[in-house]
Motif scaffolding. Structure first.
Motif, PDB file in Angstrom:
ATOM      1  N   HIS A 312      -2.576 -24.796 -38.257  1.00  0.00           N
ATOM      2  CA  HIS A 312      -1.537 -23.903 -37.558  1.00  0.00           C
ATOM      3  C   HIS A 312      -0.961 -24.536 -36.146  1.00  0.00           C
ATOM      4  N   LEU A 313      -1.880 -24.592 -35.369  1.00  0.00           N
ATOM      5  CA  LEU A 313      -0.623 -25.049 -33.922  1.00  0.00           C
ATOM      6  C   LEU A 313       0.239 -26.004 -34.933  1.00  0.00           C
ATOM      7  N   LEU A 314      -0.667 -26.911 -34.977  1.00  0.00           N
ATOM      8  CA  LEU A 314       0.003 -28.765 -35.013  1.00  0.00           C
ATOM      9  C   LEU A 314       1.720 -27.739 -35.824  1.00  0.00           C
ATOM     10  N   LYS A 350       9.296 -25.152 -23.998  1.00  0.00           N
ATOM     11  CA  LYS A 350       9.074 -23.635 -23.363  1.00  0.00           C
ATOM     12  C   LYS A 350       9.323 -22.302 -24.116  1.00  0.00           C
ATOM     13  N   LYS A 351      10.695 -22.303 -24.633  1.00  0.00           N
ATOM     14  CA  LYS A 351      11.498 -21.392 -24.693  1.00  0.00           C
ATOM     15  C   LYS A 351      10.673 -21.475 -26.858  1.00  0.00           C
ATOM     16  N   LEU A 352      10.551 -22.834 -27.582  1.00  0.00           N
ATOM     17  CA  LEU A 352       9.815 -23.082 -28.477  1.00  0.00           C
ATOM     18  C   LEU A 352       8.579 -22.471 -28.939  1.00  0.00           C
ATOM     19  N   GLN A 353       7.379 -22.432 -27.692  1.00  0.00           N
ATOM     20  CA  GLN A 353       6.318 -22.070 -27.341  1.00  0.00           C
ATOM     21  C   GLN A 353       6.256 -20.589 -27.741  1.00  0.00           C
ATOM     22  N   GLU A 354       7.179 -19.758 -27.463  1.00  0.00           N
ATOM     23  CA  GLU A 354       7.723 -17.810 -27.572  1.00  0.00           C
ATOM     24  C   GLU A 354       7.686 -17.658 -28.713  1.00  0.00           C
ATOM     25  N   GLY A 355       7.635 -18.564 -28.931  1.00  0.00           N
ATOM     26  CA  GLY A 355       7.953 -17.907 -31.404  1.00  0.00           C
ATOM     27  C   GLY A 355       6.690 -18.484 -32.162  1.00  0.00           C
ATOM     28  N   ILE A 356       5.697 -18.847 -31.212  1.00  0.00           N
ATOM     29  CA  ILE A 356       4.796 -19.179 -32.185  1.00  0.00           C
ATOM     30  C   ILE A 356       3.863 -17.955 -31.852  1.00  0.00           C
ATOM     31  N   GLN A 357       3.248 -17.470 -32.822  1.00  0.00           N
ATOM     32  CA  GLN A 357       1.633 -16.064 -33.340  1.00  0.00           C
ATOM     33  C   GLN A 357       0.622 -17.491 -33.284  1.00  0.00           C
ATOM     34  N   ILE A 358      -0.308 -17.029 -32.261  1.00  0.00           N
ATOM     35  CA  ILE A 358      -1.791 -17.604 -32.799  1.00  0.00           C
ATOM     36  C   ILE A 358      -1.913 -17.702 -34.149  1.00  0.00           C
ATOM     37  N   ASP A 359      -1.840 -16.526 -34.737  1.00  0.00           N
ATOM     38  CA  ASP A 359      -2.812 -16.685 -35.885  1.00  0.00           C
ATOM     39  C   ASP A 359      -2.004 -15.702 -37.451  1.00  0.00           C
ATOM     40  N   ARG A 360      -0.386 -16.258 -36.772  1.00  0.00           N
ATOM     41  CA  ARG A 360      -0.080 -16.087 -37.897  1.00  0.00           C
ATOM     42  C   ARG A 360       1.366 -17.036 -38.039  1.00  0.00           C
ATOM     43  N   ALA A 361       1.539 -17.418 -39.468  1.00  0.00           N
ATOM     44  CA  ALA A 361       3.218 -18.587 -39.663  1.00  0.00           C
ATOM     45  C   ALA A 361       4.606 -18.098 -39.483  1.00  0.00           C
ATOM     46  N   SER A 362       5.155 -18.959 -38.470  1.00  0.00           N
ATOM     47  CA  SER A 362       6.925 -18.525 -38.366  1.00  0.00           C
ATOM     48  C   SER A 362       6.781 -18.549 -40.203  1.00  0.00           C
ATOM     49  N   LYS A 363       8.498 -19.149 -40.220  1.00  0.00           N
ATOM     50  CA  LYS A 363       8.857 -18.941 -41.237  1.00  0.00           C
ATOM     51  C   LYS A 363       9.833 -19.999 -41.001  1.00  0.00           C
ATOM     52  N   TYR A 528      -6.273 -21.264 -43.549  1.00  0.00           N
ATOM     53  CA  TYR A 528      -4.689 -21.955 -43.265  1.00  0.00           C
ATOM     54  C   TYR A 528      -4.386 -20.887 -43.542  1.00  0.00           C
ATOM     55  N   GLU A 529      -4.002 -20.877 -45.375  1.00  0.00           N
ATOM     56  CA  GLU A 529      -3.207 -19.528 -46.065  1.00  0.00           C
ATOM     57  C   GLU A 529      -3.212 -17.921 -45.404  1.00  0.00           C
ATOM     58  N   GLN A 530      -4.680 -17.974 -44.925  1.00  0.00           N
ATOM     59  CA  GLN A 530      -4.216 -16.532 -44.808  1.00  0.00           C
ATOM     60  C   GLN A 530      -3.478 -16.422 -43.901  1.00  0.00           C
ATOM     61  N   MET A 531      -2.815 -17.153 -42.821  1.00  0.00           N
ATOM     62  CA  MET A 531      -2.196 -17.647 -41.698  1.00  0.00           C
ATOM     63  C   MET A 531      -0.832 -16.648 -42.049  1.00  0.00           C
ATOM     64  N   GLY A 532      -0.425 -17.655 -43.925  1.00  0.00           N
ATOM     65  CA  GLY A 532       0.610 -16.528 -44.044  1.00  0.00           C
ATOM     66  C   GLY A 532       1.436 -18.469 -45.003  1.00  0.00           C
ATOM     67  N   HIS A 533       0.625 -18.944 -44.903  1.00  0.00           N
ATOM     68  CA  HIS A 533       1.541 -21.478 -44.846  1.00  0.00           C
ATOM     69  C   HIS A 533       0.979 -21.480 -46.503  1.00  0.00           C
ATOM     70  N   GLU A 534       2.110 -22.032 -46.842  1.00  0.00           N
ATOM     71  CA  GLU A 534       1.888 -22.057 -48.630  1.00  0.00           C
ATOM     72  C   GLU A 534       1.213 -23.841 -48.092  1.00  0.00           C
ATOM     73  N   VAL A 535       0.368 -24.033 -49.291  1.00  0.00           N
ATOM     74  CA  VAL A 535      -0.358 -25.111 -48.609  1.00  0.00           C
ATOM     75  C   VAL A 535      -0.089 -26.260 -50.710  1.00  0.00           C
TER      76      VAL A 535
END
Length: 572
Positions: A312-314, A350-363, A528-535
């Motif tokens: 997810h973080l990668l 650092k600005k980009l890190q601020e938009g990352i949730q530890i358990d939820r995919a961005s879009k 991984y998919e439960q975090m909102g990622h499509e695989v």
């Protein structure tokens, strides 16, 4: 040297396996004391090792290995393509050589389009319009003239011998030989049939000896005359005459004017290590440093290797870097205001890190970038890693673009031409969900170099190189190199395990993640998919070739990715 705990190879390997030339296998690295070469063909790796044993340095071995791959690995090894070389000396010196292909002087922004503004006959990927002015010979020659040790002529001799006397063909070429047989009556591919088929008609069986006399003659001209043996004289005339006869654009003037560039690498840091990589027109170095900067704030070691959380973080780092890649990067000679310092800075990360949730995919929001989707880029490239006795390191990646490039051999010259023009954005201003992108930084222009994903990289510590790494894989290259680096630094894997581990790939748009179809558990995928990622699942990703330098014990550890059919690490 005592400060490499995060990169130390498992100590039992030091005592369990003899100094040898045995082939690297799976997760066991090859170990050596005096020098090592890792490439996608065992014969080329052996040539490089022999050059080192004769007193050649890392540049010498890289050049000799690359010319040998032009004979033994025609799918990507080449003199008709281009690429990049990164060097880091044991004394701290570092430099880079850019020998990416260029658009011909007669190229134009709409050269691939029909009257309706659509790509005509896939001409950006097939036929002579797809061919860029080759850069490989100029780049290898420039690197050698600046930093080589052995005579130029000596470095070409092994490749010439293999081309003249032949070597055993392998299964790796089988599909291409079948394609050539099917097209051998086509005038455009007549020289391809002559070069690759027995008597111009029959397929070589694995184990049969394959000779390339025309290629040997081209290599001899390079051996005798350096870069001029390719860019001027008979070879240049053969290329230009063939282009003129069949509607291509490259002229003798294009070839005579081609020059490789020596550039300063882009650099960054990651958890106390220095990252030394290729600047534009390669996008790899900038994107790799940006992703590592994003990841540095997260505890990947605690998240665990190949876990859903790590993936997810990668992915979130990949997503952001690839968006910036598409928006900003291209040939610096045509895009002088690219914000490289910003993109590779910790502050921007650092600005980009601020938009990352530890358990939820961005879009991936296409509205933020003109609905752009990233184009397909061929996975058929090849990489060479070299370390010599002094600890000088070379990371060299070069390509024809697609597997076997344009599939067109120059009559009388014996080598394949690239189809790198397909790496330009083909339709100005047009982007769509099929993968086309039309933004300005990478539009066609005469003399311009097309954007690349090649990511030859060297990781250093306290001024000394500790890891030379790179991979083929088209758009996935950057993420393959990223994961090898993370596997070694964060997850403390040895070089072979770091390379063999399963890989993922996300490129911002389309908004989905590619999983290799082996090695990743269904449970990990589900989390991984439960975090909102499509695989989606696909085959092997990349063929990483790497060398780790253990300065404390004066040892080298190398690994050739088992995803490479004929790859091998050779050391002594």
């Amino acid at each position: 040297m005592q400060n490499y705990p995060k990169l130390l190879i498992c100590l039992f390997l030091t005592f369990s396996f003899p100094m040898s030339n045995f082939a690297q296998s799976g997760r066991i690295p090859v170990r050596a004391e005096n020098g090592m070469v890792v490439s996608s063909h065992y014969l080329a790796s052996k040539v490089g090792e022999e050059i080192l044993s004769k007193g050649g340095n890392a540049i010498d071995a890289g050049v000799a290995t690359a010319f040998t791959l032009a004979v033994t690995l025609p799918s990507a090894g080449n003199i008709g393509g281009g690429g990049f070389l990164v060097y880091h000396g044991a004394n701290g010196d570092k430099t880079a050589f850019n020998f990416r292909e260029k658009a011909p002087l007669k190229a134009s922004v709409d050269m691939f389009l029909d009257e309706d503004g659509q790509i005509k006959d896939n001409s950006n990927h097939e036929g002579l319009l797809s061919v860029g002015v080759p850069g490989t010979v100029a780049g290898l020659y420039k690197a050698h003239q600046k930093m080589g040790n052995l005579p130029w002529e000596e470095l070409l001799e092994p490749a010439i011998n293999l081309a003249e006397n032949g070597f055993e063909s392998t299964y790796n070429m089988n599909w291409f030989l079948k394609w050539v047989k099917e097209h051998h009556d086509d005038e455009l591919y007549a020289a391809t049939a002559k070069a690759f088929l027995k008597n111009g008609e029959e397929i070589y069986k694995p184990g049969e000896t394959w000779k390339q006399p025309d290629l040997a003659k081209s290599l001899k001209r390079i051996q005798q005359n350096g870069a001029d043996g390719f860019y001027k004289g008979k070879t240049a005339k053969l290329i230009a005459d063939f282009m003129k006869e069949h509607g291509g654009l490259i002229t003798e003037k294009d070839l005579a004017n081609y020059e490789a560039e020596e550039l300063a690498p882009v650099t960054g840091t990651y958890r106390g290590y220095e990252v030394v990589a290729m600047p534009p027109p390669s996008s790899g170095g900038v994107a790799l440093i940006e992703m590592l900067n994003i990841l540095e704030v997260f505890d990947l070691e605690e998240a665990g290797a190949n876990s859903a959380k790590s993936y997810h973080l990668l992915t979130e780092a990949m997503r952001r870097a690839y968006a910036d890649r598409a928006l900003y990067l291209g040939d610096p000679n045509f895009n002088p205001k690219m914000p490289l310092e910003k993109l590779t800075s910790k502050e921007y990360a650092k600005k980009l890190q601020e938009g990352i949730q530890i358990d939820r995919a961005s879009k991936s929001d296409s509205a933020n970038f003109n609905k752009a989707h990233l184009r397909y880029e061929s996975p058929q490239t090849t990489h060479i890693s070299v370390v010599d006795k002094e600890g000088n390191a070379v990371s060299l990646t070069y390509t024809l673009e697609r597997s076997y490039g344009s599939k067109i051999v120059v009559p009388g010259a014996g080598f394949l031409l690239n189809n790198e023009m397909g790496d330009f954005n083909p339709i100005p201003g047009h982007t769509d969900t099929k993968g086309l992108i039309g933004t300005k930084p990478n539009l066609v222009a005469p003399g311009k170099r097309m954007l690349s994903s090649m990511t030859p990289t060297i990781i250093a510590k306290e001024g000394k190189p500790v890891l030379a790494i790179g991979s083929p894989g088209g758009r996935t290259i950057i993420n393959t190199v990223l994961q090898v680096v993370v596997n070694m630094i964060d997850h403390k894997m040895n070089i072979a395990k770091a390379i063999e581990s399963p890989r993922i790939h996300h490129q911002w748009l389309p908004d989905r993640t590619r999983f290799e179809d082996f090695g990743i558990s269904p449970d990990t995928k589900k989390l991984y998919e439960q975090m909102g990622h499509e695989v989606y699942e696909a085959g092997s990703q990349g063929q990483a070739m790497g060398i780790y330098i253990d300065w404390e014990n004066d040892l080298l550890y190398g690994a050739a990715d088992s995803r490479s059919y004929d790859g091998k690490a050779e050391g002594f």
